[in-house]
Structure formats: structure tokens, C-alpha cells
Write a protein that holds these residues in place. Structure first.
Motif, PDB file in Angstrom:
ATOM      1  N   GLU A   1       9.382 -25.799  28.445  1.00  0.00           N
ATOM      2  CA  GLU A   1       8.449 -25.830  27.302  1.00  0.00           C
ATOM      3  C   GLU A   1       8.497 -27.228  26.677  1.00  0.00           C
ATOM      4  O   GLU A   1       9.561 -27.722  26.342  1.00  0.00           O
ATOM      5  CB  GLU A   1       8.841 -24.753  26.282  1.00  0.00           C
ATOM      6  CG  GLU A   1       8.239 -24.904  24.899  1.00  0.00           C
ATOM      7  CD  GLU A   1       6.707 -25.008  24.867  1.00  0.00           C
ATOM      8  OE1 GLU A   1       6.044 -24.174  25.503  1.00  0.00           O
ATOM      9  OE2 GLU A   1       6.189 -25.946  24.209  1.00  0.00           O
ATOM     10  N   ARG A   2       7.309 -27.819  26.499  1.00  0.00           N
ATOM     11  CA  ARG A   2       7.247 -29.211  26.021  1.00  0.00           C
ATOM     12  C   ARG A   2       7.729 -29.369  24.575  1.00  0.00           C
ATOM     13  O   ARG A   2       8.214 -30.426  24.177  1.00  0.00           O
ATOM     14  CB  ARG A   2       5.821 -29.772  26.161  1.00  0.00           C
ATOM     15  CG  ARG A   2       4.754 -28.837  25.658  1.00  0.00           C
ATOM     16  CD  ARG A   2       3.362 -29.341  25.975  1.00  0.00           C
ATOM     17  NE  ARG A   2       2.929 -30.291  24.997  1.00  0.00           N
ATOM     18  CZ  ARG A   2       2.550 -29.974  23.760  1.00  0.00           C
ATOM     19  NH1 ARG A   2       2.559 -28.707  23.348  1.00  0.00           N
ATOM     20  NH2 ARG A   2       2.177 -30.906  22.922  1.00  0.00           N
TER      21      ARG A   2
ATOM     22  N   SER B   1      -0.516 -21.301  20.907  1.00  0.00           N
ATOM     23  CA  SER B   1      -1.320 -20.281  20.209  1.00  0.00           C
ATOM     24  C   SER B   1      -0.460 -19.156  19.658  1.00  0.00           C
ATOM     25  O   SER B   1      -0.819 -18.514  18.677  1.00  0.00           O
ATOM     26  CB  SER B   1      -2.319 -19.649  21.179  1.00  0.00           C
ATOM     27  OG  SER B   1      -3.574 -20.233  21.049  1.00  0.00           O
ATOM     28  N   THR B   2       0.660 -18.904  20.321  1.00  0.00           N
ATOM     29  CA  THR B   2       1.432 -17.704  19.979  1.00  0.00           C
ATOM     30  C   THR B   2       1.844 -17.671  18.511  1.00  0.00           C
ATOM     31  O   THR B   2       1.835 -16.604  17.895  1.00  0.00           O
ATOM     32  CB  THR B   2       2.651 -17.594  20.913  1.00  0.00           C
ATOM     33  OG1 THR B   2       2.168 -17.532  22.254  1.00  0.00           O
ATOM     34  CG2 THR B   2       3.490 -16.388  20.613  1.00  0.00           C
TER      35      THR B   2
ATOM     36  N   ALA C   1      -2.480 -13.089  15.118  1.00  0.00           N
ATOM     37  CA  ALA C   1      -2.396 -12.039  14.091  1.00  0.00           C
ATOM     38  C   ALA C   1      -1.533 -10.865  14.549  1.00  0.00           C
ATOM     39  O   ALA C   1      -1.258  -9.956  13.772  1.00  0.00           O
ATOM     40  CB  ALA C   1      -3.797 -11.569  13.731  1.00  0.00           C
TER      41      ALA C   1
ATOM     42  N   LEU D   1      -2.089  -8.356  16.617  1.00  0.00           N
ATOM     43  CA  LEU D   1      -2.665  -7.034  16.913  1.00  0.00           C
ATOM     44  C   LEU D   1      -2.467  -6.702  18.387  1.00  0.00           C
ATOM     45  O   LEU D   1      -2.458  -7.589  19.239  1.00  0.00           O
ATOM     46  CB  LEU D   1      -4.163  -7.034  16.599  1.00  0.00           C
ATOM     47  CG  LEU D   1      -4.540  -7.474  15.187  1.00  0.00           C
ATOM     48  CD1 LEU D   1      -6.039  -7.403  15.000  1.00  0.00           C
ATOM     49  CD2 LEU D   1      -3.852  -6.591  14.159  1.00  0.00           C
TER      50      LEU D   1
ATOM     51  N   HIS E   1      -5.593 -16.441  28.229  1.00  0.00           N
ATOM     52  CA  HIS E   1      -5.411 -15.191  27.464  1.00  0.00           C
ATOM     53  C   HIS E   1      -5.996 -15.298  26.061  1.00  0.00           C
ATOM     54  O   HIS E   1      -5.545 -16.109  25.264  1.00  0.00           O
ATOM     55  CB  HIS E   1      -3.917 -14.869  27.328  1.00  0.00           C
ATOM     56  CG  HIS E   1      -3.322 -14.331  28.585  1.00  0.00           C
ATOM     57  ND1 HIS E   1      -3.370 -13.001  28.902  1.00  0.00           N
ATOM     58  CD2 HIS E   1      -2.680 -14.941  29.609  1.00  0.00           C
ATOM     59  CE1 HIS E   1      -2.765 -12.795  30.068  1.00  0.00           C
ATOM     60  NE2 HIS E   1      -2.345 -13.964  30.524  1.00  0.00           N
TER      61      HIS E   1
ATOM     62  N   GLY F   1      -3.520 -12.475  24.224  1.00  0.00           N
ATOM     63  CA  GLY F   1      -2.288 -12.720  24.972  1.00  0.00           C
ATOM     64  C   GLY F   1      -1.075 -11.986  24.440  1.00  0.00           C
ATOM     65  O   GLY F   1      -0.146 -11.700  25.197  1.00  0.00           O
TER      66      GLY F   1
ATOM     67  N   THR G   1      -1.142  -9.012  23.342  1.00  0.00           N
ATOM     68  CA  THR G   1      -1.300  -7.673  23.914  1.00  0.00           C
ATOM     69  C   THR G   1      -1.065  -7.691  25.423  1.00  0.00           C
ATOM     70  O   THR G   1      -0.417  -6.799  25.972  1.00  0.00           O
ATOM     71  CB  THR G   1      -2.748  -7.171  23.670  1.00  0.00           C
ATOM     72  OG1 THR G   1      -3.153  -7.575  22.377  1.00  0.00           O
ATOM     73  CG2 THR G   1      -2.849  -5.675  23.829  1.00  0.00           C
TER      74      THR G   1
HETATM   75  C1  LIG Z   1      -5.990 -17.270  15.072  1.00  0.00           C
HETATM   76  C2  LIG Z   1      -5.572 -16.485  16.284  1.00  0.00           C
HETATM   77  C3  LIG Z   1      -5.281 -15.130  16.167  1.00  0.00           C
HETATM   78  C4  LIG Z   1      -4.902 -14.395  17.283  1.00  0.00           C
HETATM   79  N1  LIG Z   1      -4.607 -13.062  17.149  1.00  0.00           N
HETATM   80  C5  LIG Z   1      -4.226 -12.340  18.240  1.00  0.00           C
HETATM   81  C6  LIG Z   1      -3.897 -10.976  18.117  1.00  0.00           C
HETATM   82  O1  LIG Z   1      -3.945 -10.415  17.036  1.00  0.00           O
HETATM   83  N2  LIG Z   1      -3.534 -10.289  19.225  1.00  0.00           N
HETATM   84  C7  LIG Z   1      -3.476 -10.876  20.459  1.00  0.00           C
HETATM   85  O2  LIG Z   1      -3.152 -10.203  21.442  1.00  0.00           O
HETATM   86  N3  LIG Z   1      -3.768 -12.189  20.591  1.00  0.00           N
HETATM   87  C8  LIG Z   1      -4.137 -12.932  19.523  1.00  0.00           C
HETATM   88  N4  LIG Z   1      -4.440 -14.258  19.650  1.00  0.00           N
HETATM   89  C9  LIG Z   1      -4.359 -14.858  20.990  1.00  0.00           C
HETATM   90  C10 LIG Z   1      -2.945 -15.218  21.317  1.00  0.00           C
HETATM   91  O3  LIG Z   1      -2.427 -16.050  20.331  1.00  0.00           O
HETATM   92  C11 LIG Z   1      -2.879 -15.910  22.659  1.00  0.00           C
HETATM   93  O4  LIG Z   1      -3.597 -15.174  23.606  1.00  0.00           O
HETATM   94  C12 LIG Z   1      -1.460 -16.041  23.152  1.00  0.00           C
HETATM   95  O5  LIG Z   1      -0.635 -16.574  22.166  1.00  0.00           O
HETATM   96  C13 LIG Z   1      -1.429 -16.905  24.378  1.00  0.00           C
HETATM   97  O6  LIG Z   1      -0.108 -17.131  24.743  1.00  0.00           O
HETATM   98  P1  LIG Z   1       0.233 -18.190  25.853  1.00  0.00           P
HETATM   99  O7  LIG Z   1       1.674 -18.080  26.116  1.00  0.00           O
HETATM  100  O8  LIG Z   1      -0.715 -18.024  26.984  1.00  0.00           O
HETATM  101  O9  LIG Z   1      -0.160 -19.601  25.212  1.00  0.00           O
HETATM  102  P2  LIG Z   1       0.593 -20.478  24.145  1.00  0.00           P
HETATM  103  O10 LIG Z   1       1.226 -19.678  23.092  1.00  0.00           O
HETATM  104  O11 LIG Z   1      -0.395 -21.488  23.684  1.00  0.00           O
HETATM  105  O12 LIG Z   1       1.747 -21.156  24.979  1.00  0.00           O
HETATM  106  C14 LIG Z   1       1.531 -22.143  25.940  1.00  0.00           C
HETATM  107  C15 LIG Z   1       2.716 -23.070  25.912  1.00  0.00           C
HETATM  108  O13 LIG Z   1       2.670 -23.947  27.029  1.00  0.00           O
HETATM  109  C16 LIG Z   1       3.278 -25.161  26.642  1.00  0.00           C
HETATM  110  N5  LIG Z   1       2.887 -26.200  27.576  1.00  0.00           N
HETATM  111  C17 LIG Z   1       1.626 -26.605  27.873  1.00  0.00           C
HETATM  112  N6  LIG Z   1       1.664 -27.615  28.770  1.00  0.00           N
HETATM  113  C18 LIG Z   1       2.966 -27.840  29.059  1.00  0.00           C
HETATM  114  C19 LIG Z   1       3.621 -28.766  29.911  1.00  0.00           C
HETATM  115  N7  LIG Z   1       2.957 -29.678  30.614  1.00  0.00           N
HETATM  116  N8  LIG Z   1       4.975 -28.733  29.965  1.00  0.00           N
HETATM  117  C20 LIG Z   1       5.679 -27.825  29.255  1.00  0.00           C
HETATM  118  N9  LIG Z   1       5.084 -26.939  28.413  1.00  0.00           N
HETATM  119  C21 LIG Z   1       3.750 -26.939  28.322  1.00  0.00           C
HETATM  120  C22 LIG Z   1       2.701 -25.355  25.236  1.00  0.00           C
HETATM  121  O14 LIG Z   1       3.487 -26.254  24.498  1.00  0.00           O
HETATM  122  C23 LIG Z   1       2.729 -23.951  24.695  1.00  0.00           C
HETATM  123  O15 LIG Z   1       3.896 -23.678  23.944  1.00  0.00           O
HETATM  124  C24 LIG Z   1      -4.806 -15.020  18.542  1.00  0.00           C
HETATM  125  C25 LIG Z   1      -5.095 -16.386  18.648  1.00  0.00           C
HETATM  126  C26 LIG Z   1      -5.497 -17.107  17.539  1.00  0.00           C
HETATM  127  C27 LIG Z   1      -5.819 -18.545  17.708  1.00  0.00           C
END
Ligand SMILES: Cc1cc2nc3c(=O)[nH]c(=O)nc-3n(C[C@H](O)[C@H](O)[C@H](O)COP(=O)(O)OP(=O)(O)OC[C@H]3O[C@@H](n4cnc5c(N)ncnc54)[C@H](O)[C@@H]3O)c2cc1C
Length: 836
Positions: free
Chosen positions: A35-36, A43-44, A48, A50, A350, A353, A355
Motif C-alpha cells: 500500500e502506497r 476511497s475506503t 458511508a 452501507l 468497485h 466496494g 459491500t
Molecule cells: C462518498 C462515498 C461514499 C461511499 N459509500 C459507500 C457505501 O456506503 N457502501 C459501499 O459499499 N461503498 C461505498 N462507497 C464506495 C467504496 O468506498 C469503494 O467502493 C471502496 O472503498 C473501494 O475500495 P478499494 O479497496 O477498491 O479502493 P480504495 O479504498 O481506493 O483502495 C485502493 C488503494 O490502492 C492504493 N494504491 C493505488 N495504487 C497503488 C500503487 N501503485 N502502489 C501501492 N498502493 C496503491 C491506494 O493508495 C489505495 O489505498 C463510497 C464511496 C464514496 C466516495
């Protein structure tokens, strides 16, 4: 930091950490996550939380259901709270169309195993006393739904993964990825790691990670906002009185969700004008980033919310969160193998994501370690998009996909953004003939043909969703609205009927140029195909076979028409939407020897289907080749002249009539089309569309992937007994697994059902099937058979209920209908018409 591991996961959001956890849980202890910044800093952190179980897709529904159960188990396993509050989720309906959506969805819920309760407006008021129930038609409730703390969940997943031997490297950025003979070299700013597998879970950075390996990943985030209010005295008072939390409230017709948070409220909105962001990925130093809130965009939705829950307008706003939410053109995530690369996996895109993380991590770990998932993942497979899904397309589509999160998901809905994109040469000719187009894999395909001057009656146009409005198709070029979307028999029902009856009595033409097409050639081609497919591969030049690729476990992966065009040469045709998937699978399974050549020729050939009893007479007028019954047999092909053009003509079709597929050089399509229409005038030739084709294929019990056939069902459960050739001399993929599965006993059997007493709504697929009130199966397709004048369902039921004559019940939009198991192919069961 380890320098040699089995797998490297990129990204420490909830999705990456869940993937790491599930790899470790399945026994791979030598796995690491990079993780960078800090865990959850993408986004995580601002989600919210849900956990909506509602999803119209059977497979995504299964992933979500797994997550909700798993998160509770994780808490027990790790001893860390994930902050899960099972407060239930209520989705309101302000229109009858919306209630139909819920009635339809309840079939998905029931067959997946998700509890769904129907509520009256009064019951909504009992559970949500602060909700004004005026104007409500009804609601559904998911009692097992609720919300979670995304950070706590990620921390628990990380603890669980570490307990199982996995390692996490924070503040470590992946800067390069290089393919090696046996896997990958991952270069980070802290050193190098050699590994067999890389799993990309990089959230909003997906396109940047993709670019490191030459992938154009169709993920671009969209801005998503939610508002957190100050505490409300009545919510605080309810707490003090020990009353339960009111749960998550969604007013779909107004595009928002609402829940309690620390004595106040959270209001999240999916407004129609949210823009894409981070189009080329976030900045390198981006961490826990939020954008400036834009309340103006949200105004109509805030007003709608205040009308529904006046308390929201009675308290001040504490904070507006505006964060990037990853999106894909169809709103579903991208989970599975990357195309064209070995051992490179994607868990990206996602938008729900929190969920989906549990289920996606679970199935991806199975796929990586066992070679196959156990849930049919076609709806989230990265290869469902092709090269057309590039930056410009993805931008338009993702914004469209976001603004449609809460619109009514009608089965016949078509989404217009970024269309027309891929058109066959005869597109304008079809349009002039009244074609109403649908969109598949970037292609325009005629769904049905609208008579000149017809439009939806004015009183049918205005009754859409309160704020979102998608109950009619976009207007044609001349401004006419010709299609009103519905879960019931649609306005175009009589026109599709006319098309089917015309094909049955005369002759019709269908453009199927979107088919995927490949050529396999070389001295090793025959043997290789025999190993890839469970059927006999045509041995004689000119023969055609319908062939199935099985999964390693004995399910069905893909279906092809295979036509032997030369001694060592085969022309393969498969579904248009499967092009990248099928091409990738063929390429990855091709032996390295140079005695097999593979070519993708999709855009080199157009396909016009001529079907109906007059099709032979029509085509014969255009060629000097003998098309007589005995000279040109069913399941054979010929290279013949059509006027002055040449084409491969195959005696196959998907509608169950005498018919020919004309596979021609794409640049000659308009010439051939005009010849067909001119020569066909005396036979009253008319074009027909995909909807007529679908009705006719139901009458023939023809299966489709991923409906009646999928990796979840054994090929023999899908009723492919006559296609699976256990007796052929060659071994084939999935053979032993299928034999073993048969020995263990099948859980399902394919059936064709005639549904009785249907007058207003046919099944679409995903409806629950019952015997004596007990759930015994699910519909995979449904519709009306115009030639036999019967409402039909194709489906899978428990084997003891599959005998012809068995009486079952199918629930369509909340009403149970008697349904009888009928013999396969209720239209022309002996195939006499197509062999004419
Ligand atoms: C305002 C808002 C409300 C939301 N509410 C909900 C909800 O209620 N319920 C729900 O299910 N979803 C919700 N979501 C969506 C949810 O937040 C995302 O779908 C989910 O967090 C995605 O997770 P992820 O692990 O794919 O991405 P992220 O959490 O974005 O994680 C990706 C990670 O990859 C790392 N990374 C990227 N490139 C590199 C690299 N080259 N080297 C090392 N690390 C790297 C980043 O630093 C980051 O930490 C919401 C989103 C928003 C914006």
C-alpha cells in the motif's frame, strides 16, 4: 520486506485487504500486500458504510450476500469489531413501475437466499416514524441489511490476514510491473518482489496500474457526495427511550439514501450531473482526498428528502463529503483475470466496494488458487468489455452509469450514452426500415422494427420516476418516442409478434454482424479443438457443429458454432458480448507450438441471417450454387456466390426455421443486403430484431450463456447430454470433473415450462420456481412464444421436479402462476422446419 512470494496484492483499501485475507484463508501464507500510503487511505476511508443487499444480478447478489454473512464471522474470528449494525434497509416505491421492480427483484432475492419483506406505507411509518408516507405505493425491506464501519472492517481483515501468515507493507508504492517467464517482478520504492501472481486492487488508481502493464482498464471514478447533519433532538430522544434505530431508508425515485449517524442523519445522493474525476488517475501524493462539496447539484434531491423526512431540514449540516467513487460502464466491478496477461488479476472498479469486498475477495481467491470461481462471475468478468471501452467511452458511460444507480432497472432498458459507436454497414438501411436499436459490447443491434408513424401514446410518456425519469426510450431522430420500458408486456409486444409470425410464414432478415469470429488453423488445429470442446469437432470440410467449452469443473464456459472450412482450418463463431473473453481463453490455452494459428476476424465479416420457409427460394435467386435440401444439408456450410459477391453460408440459425447465416466480407454487406431485399420482395422479406429472435429461441429451448449454461451448472444439468461426447476418442477439458460431478449427483436439471394464466407480464429470468410452496428452482429466461402462443420459462429446478408433465409454480411480479414442465423445444420438437 520479502523478495519472493506467491502473490502480491496492490492496494490496501477494503478490496485489496479482503483479497489478501481470502488468499491466506485458502492456504497461501506466502502472500503480501503493498500500500502506497496507509490502509484505507483511498476511497475506503470516506465510504458511508452501507451494505445494500439489493442487486438485480443473481451473481452479484451472491457476492453481496456472502459479504454480509462473512463480516459478522470475521468479527468473531479476529476479536475486532467491524461496527456492523444490522438495522435493516427500506426501499420506498412512489410508482407502480417501481413496485414492479421490487416484485421482480424479490425473485433474485429468493433464489439467492436474501430475505425480502414487502411493506405497506403504514408499515413503513411504523418502522420509520420520522418518515412521511404520503404518496408511497409501498416498499421493500431487507431485514439483514445495515451498515458497517469501513475502517474497522479493513483493520479486522488485515488482522485476519496477518494471523494467517500474510504480510502488509504500508508506505510502499508499486512503481513498475514486469512480466517474467514464471510470473512477475514487482518493483516498489522500497525494493523488488518476485511473485507468481499480481492482483491489482488499486481503486481510483486502476488506470495508472493498468498502464504499467499495457491494460486500458475501463475504470474512471465519479464524484459522489453525502451530507452529515448535526444531531436531531428527536433522534436523540428515541435513543434515550431505548427505541431501535430506524434503519437505512432509500427513496429510489428521488435518488437518495438516508440513515442515522451519531444522533444526526447521513444523506447520500446519486444526482444526474455528477462528473467524472481523476480521469487519468489521482496525483501520486493523493491521500484521503476529498473534493469541494457542491450542494447546488443536490438541491432537488435535498428538497425531496425534506418532504419525505422533514427532520432532515430541521438540523444544520455538519459536513459534506465529496469523494471519488470508482465506476465502470455498467456499474458492476471488474473481478477476474486480466485479458492478454498471465497471472495478472483485477479486483477493480468497485462502486459498492464495502459491500462487495468480501464476496469479490472470496471468489477471486478461489479463481486464482483453484483455477475457477464457484459463482458464475460473467457479470463482473473484466473481459465483458472490449477495446472499444477506452477513455472517452468510459467517461461518458460511467457518468451515465452513476446517474442510473437509482433509476428503475427495467429488463428492456437501453442506455444511450456513447452510442452509436460500433455499427454494421447496413445500420442506416435498418434504421430507415424502422429499427429500434439496442447496444451490446459497443455494437448497435436492431431490437425490433417500429412501423412508420407509430409512437407511444402521450399518456404513456409522463409517468416516470419522480426525479430520475427513465421509463421511456430516448427519442428517435425524428423525435418520436417509440418504446415504454416495463416489467410487463411492453408496448412493442404486438410488433415483435408480427416479426415472429412473418419469419414463421414467410422470410425475415436479421443483422448478426456483432457475432465474435475467430479462425483456428494449422496442422494441430483439429486436435487442439477436440481437447478444448466436449463435442465432436467437424472432421469433414463443410461440416458445422454446435460446440461447448467446459470449465475445468465440468460447467459450461462458452458456446461456439464451429465450421470446418479447409483441411486444417476452422471458423469459430460465438456470442458478440463474449469476444474478449473467448479470445483471451483461446489465446491462454493455445500451445506454444507453431502448428496452431489463431486469428480474430470479428470485424472482417458481417453476418446476415435469412430465416423462414421462403429463405431457400430467396437465396437461390442470388446464387448459382445448388441450395437444395440434399445438396446443402442442415449443419453444413458452403462458400458460394451471392450475386457478384462471395460468402460463407451456414445452414444454422437460432430461431428454429429453415434458415441460412450469410457470413460475408464486411465491406460487401450493403451490396448483399440490397440483393436480399430486392430478390426477397416477391416473398415479402422483412427485417426482424433481437427481441423476436429471443422469443423464437425460447420456443426452441435454445440455451444461452450465462443463463441456462454457466460454470455454476454442470453441462449435463443444463441438458447438454447430446452434445457432451464422453465416447469421443480425445480427452477434453472438464471431462473427468463432469463424470465425478455426475457420480456425486446433480442438484439441478434444465426444464422448459409453459406458464399458465399469464395475461399481463411474462417472466424475464431470475423468477423463483416453487413446488407446493417450496422453492425448487429459478427461471433463467422467460418470455412469450408468439408462434405457439404460450408464455414460457427456461430454468433449472431440482432434478425430481424436471419430469415432463410436472406441475410447478412460477412467481411473476408477485403472482404465482401454474407452470407445466413440457418437452424440450415446444415449437417443432422434431426440428422438421429447420431441416426442410
Ligand atoms: C462518498 C462515498 C461514499 C461511499 N459509500 C459507500 C457505501 O456506503 N457502501 C459501499 O459499499 N461503498 C461505498 N462507497 C464506495 C467504496 O468506498 C469503494 O467502493 C471502496 O472503498 C473501494 O475500495 P478499494 O479497496 O477498491 O479502493 P480504495 O479504498 O481506493 O483502495 C485502493 C488503494 O490502492 C492504493 N494504491 C493505488 N495504487 C497503488 C500503487 N501503485 N502502489 C501501492 N498502493 C496503491 C491506494 O493508495 C489505495 O489505498 C463510497 C464511496 C464514496 C466516495
Amino acid at each position: 520486506m520479502k523478495s519472493q512470494v506467491k502473490a502480491v496484492v496492490i492496494g490496501g483499501g477494503v478490496v485489496g485487504v479482503s483479497t489478501l485475507y481470502h488468499l491466506a484463508k485458502k492456504g497461501w501464507d506466502n502472500v503480501v500486500l503493498v500500500e502506497r500510503k496507509e490502509l484505507t487511505s483511498g476511497s475506503t476511508w470516506h465510504a458511508a458504510g452501507l451494505l445494500p443487499l439489493f442487486n438485480m444480478s443473481y451473481s452479484v447478489g451472491k457476492l453481496h450476500q456472502y459479504s454480509v454473512a462473512f463480516y459478522q464471522e470475521l468479527e468473531r474470528e479476529t476479536g475486532l469489531s467491524v461496527g456492523f449494525k444490522q438495522v435493516s434497509n427500506i426501499r420506498l416505491a412512489c410508482t407502480e413501475d417501481r413496485m414492479d421492480e421490487y416484485r421482480y427483484y424479490s425473485g433474485v432475492g429468493k433464489t439467492v437466499g436474501v430475505k425480502v419483506n414487502f411493506l405497506t406505507p403504514q408499515q413503513v411509518g411504523d418502522i420509520w416514524p420520522m418518515c412521511n408516507t404520503d404518496g408511497l405505493v409501498g416498499a421493500i425491506q431487507h431485514p439483514e441489511d445495515g451498515y458497517i464501519q469501513p475502517n474497522d472492517l479493513t483493520t479486522a481483515l488485515a488482522r485476519g490476514a496477518r494471523n494467517l501468515g500474510a504480510e502488509i507493507y504500508r508506505q510502499t508504492r508499486v512503481i513498475a510491473l514486469e512480466s517474467r517467464r514464471e510470473g512477475w517482478l514487482v518493483t516498489t520504492d522500497k525494493g523488488e518482489i518476485e511473485c507468481e501472481h499480481v492482483i491489482s486492487c488499486s481503486g481510483n488508481f486502476a488506470r495508472k496500474t493498468g498502464a504499467m502493464v499495457g491494460l486500458d482498464i475501463p475504470v474512471i471514478p465519479v464524484e459522489h457526495q453525502y451530507i452529515v447533519t448535526e444531531p436531531h433532538p428527536e433522534i436523540l430522544a428515541r435513543k434515550e427511550r431505548g427505541e431501535p434505530e430506524q434503519g437505512v431508508l432509500r427513496e429510489s425515485d428521488a435518488g437518495y439514501y438516508l440513515r442515522e449517524e451519531a444522533g444526526g442523519l447521513i444523506l447520500g445522493i446519486y444526482e444526474p450531473s455528477a462528473p467524472c474525476c481523476y480521469v487519468d488517475g489521482p496525483d501520486e501524493d493523493c491521500e484521503s482526498e476529498l473534493f469541494q462539496g457542491d450542494l447546488e447539484r443536490l438541491e432537488p434531491h435535498i428538497e425531496a428528502c425534506i418532504n419525505r423526512v422533514p427532520a432532515f431540514g430541521e438540523v444544520g449540516i455538519k459536513q459534506v463529503y465529496n469523494g471519488a467513487i470508482a465506476y465502470t460502464p455498467d456499474g458492476n466491478p471488474i473481478v477476474g483475470p486480466a485479458w492478454g496477461l498471465k497471472n495478472f488479476w483485477l479486483n477493480e472498479g468497485h462502486s459498492f466496494g464495502i459491500t462487495a469486498a468480501g464476496g469479490a475477495g472470496w471468489q477471486l481467491a478461489q479463481w486464482i488458487i483453484d483455477g475457477e470461481p464457484t459463482v458464475d462471475m460473467m457479470g463482473v468478468d473484466p473481459r465483458r468489455f472490449g477495446p472499444y471501452a477506452a477513455r472517452g467511452y468510459v467517461r461518458r458511460k460511467n457518468e451515465e452509469s452513476y446517474r442510473n444507480v437509482f433509476t428503475n432497472h427495467f429488463p428492456d432498458e437501453e442506455r444511450a450514452a456513447a452510442t452509436p459507436l460500433k455499427t454494421a454497414p447496413c445500420y442506416d438501411r435498418l434504421k430507415a426500415l424502422g429499427a429500434v436499436f439496442g447496444h451490446l459490447y459497443g455494437w448497435e443491434r436492431p431490437n425490433w422494427f417500429c412501423p412508420a408513424g407509430y409512437e407511444v401514446p402521450a399518456d404513456g410518456v409522463g409517468s416516470g420516476d419522480v426525479l430520475l425519469g427513465n421509463n421511456v426510450s430516448p427519442p428517435l431522430d425524428d423525435g418520436r418516442i417509440v418504446e415504454k420500458y416495463s416489467f410487463r408486456r411492453p408496448n412493442y409486444f404486438p410488433f415483435v409478434s408480427t416479426e415472429c409470425l412473418h419469419v414463421q410464414s414467410k422470410v425475415g432478415v436479421l443483422d448478426m454482424s456483432a457475432f465474435s469470429k475467430f479462425i483456428v488453423s494449422g496442422s494441430g488445429a483439429q486436435d487442439w479443438l477436440a481437447w478444448l470442446f466436449c463435442n465432436r469437432i467437424p472432421k469433414t470440410v463443410g461440416r458445422v457443429g454446435l460446440c461447448h467449452m467446459l470449465s475445468k469443473n465440468g460447467g459450461v464456459r462458452a458456446e461456439f458454432t464451429i465450421y470446418k472450412t479447409g483441411k486444417n482450418r476452422f471458423y469459430l463463431v460465438s456470442a458478440g458480448a463474449m469476444e474478449r473473453h473467448d479470445w483471451d481463453y483461446l489465446c491462454k490455452n493455445k500451445p506454444t507450438s507453431d502448428c496452431i494459428n489463431l486469428e480474430k476476424v470479428t470485424t472482417q465479416y458481417g453476418v446476415l441471417v435469412i430465416a423462414g420457409p421462403q429463405s431457400r427460394a430467396l437465396l437461390q435467386k442470388l446464387t448459382d450454387a445448388d441450395l437444395g435440401k440434399d445438396q446443402f444439408k442442415w449443419l453444413s456450410g458452403k462458400f458460394i456466390n451471392i450475386g457478384v459477391a462471395q460468402a460463407h453460408v451456414l445452414r444454422v440459425n437460432f430461431v428454429g426455421e429453415l434458415g441460412f447465416e450469410v457470413h460475408h466480407p464486411i465491406e460487401m454487406q450493403n451490396y448483399i443486403f440490397d440483393q436480399i431485399m430486392a430478390a426477397g420482395a416477391e416473398f415479402e422479406v422483412k427485417p426482424f430484431g433481437i427481441r423476436a429472435m429471443n422469443s423464437m429461441r425460447l420456443e426452441k429451448s435454445y440455451r444461452l450463456i450465462p443463463r441456462e449454461m454457466s460454470i455454476e451448472y454442470a453441462a449435463l444439468e443444463s441438458g447438454l447430454d447430446r452434445f457432451v461426447r464422453f465416447d469421443k476418442e480425445e480427452d477434453f477439458i472438464g471431462k473427468q470433473a463432469l463424470i465425478d460431478w455426475q457420480k456425486r449427483g446433480f442438484q439441478n436439471a434444465f426444464v422448459t415450462l409453459e406458464v399458465h394464466g399469464v395475461t399481463i407480464a411474462d417472466a424475464h429470468g431470475s423468477e423463483a420456481i416453487y413446488k407446493d410452496q417450496k422453492l425448487v428452482g429459478r427461471a433463467t429466461s422467460g418470455g412469450y412464444g408468439f408462434r405457439i402462443k404460450k408464455s414460457l420459462v427456461l430454468g433449472l429446478v431440482q432434478p425430481e421436479f424436471a419430469k415432463t408433465g410436472t406441475e410447478l409454480e412460477v412467481e411473476i411480479l408477485g403472482a404465482k402462476h401454474l407452470a407445466t414442465v413440457v418437452e424440450e423445444s415446444p415449437y417443432d420438437p422434431k426440428n422438421e422446419r429447420l431441416r426442410m
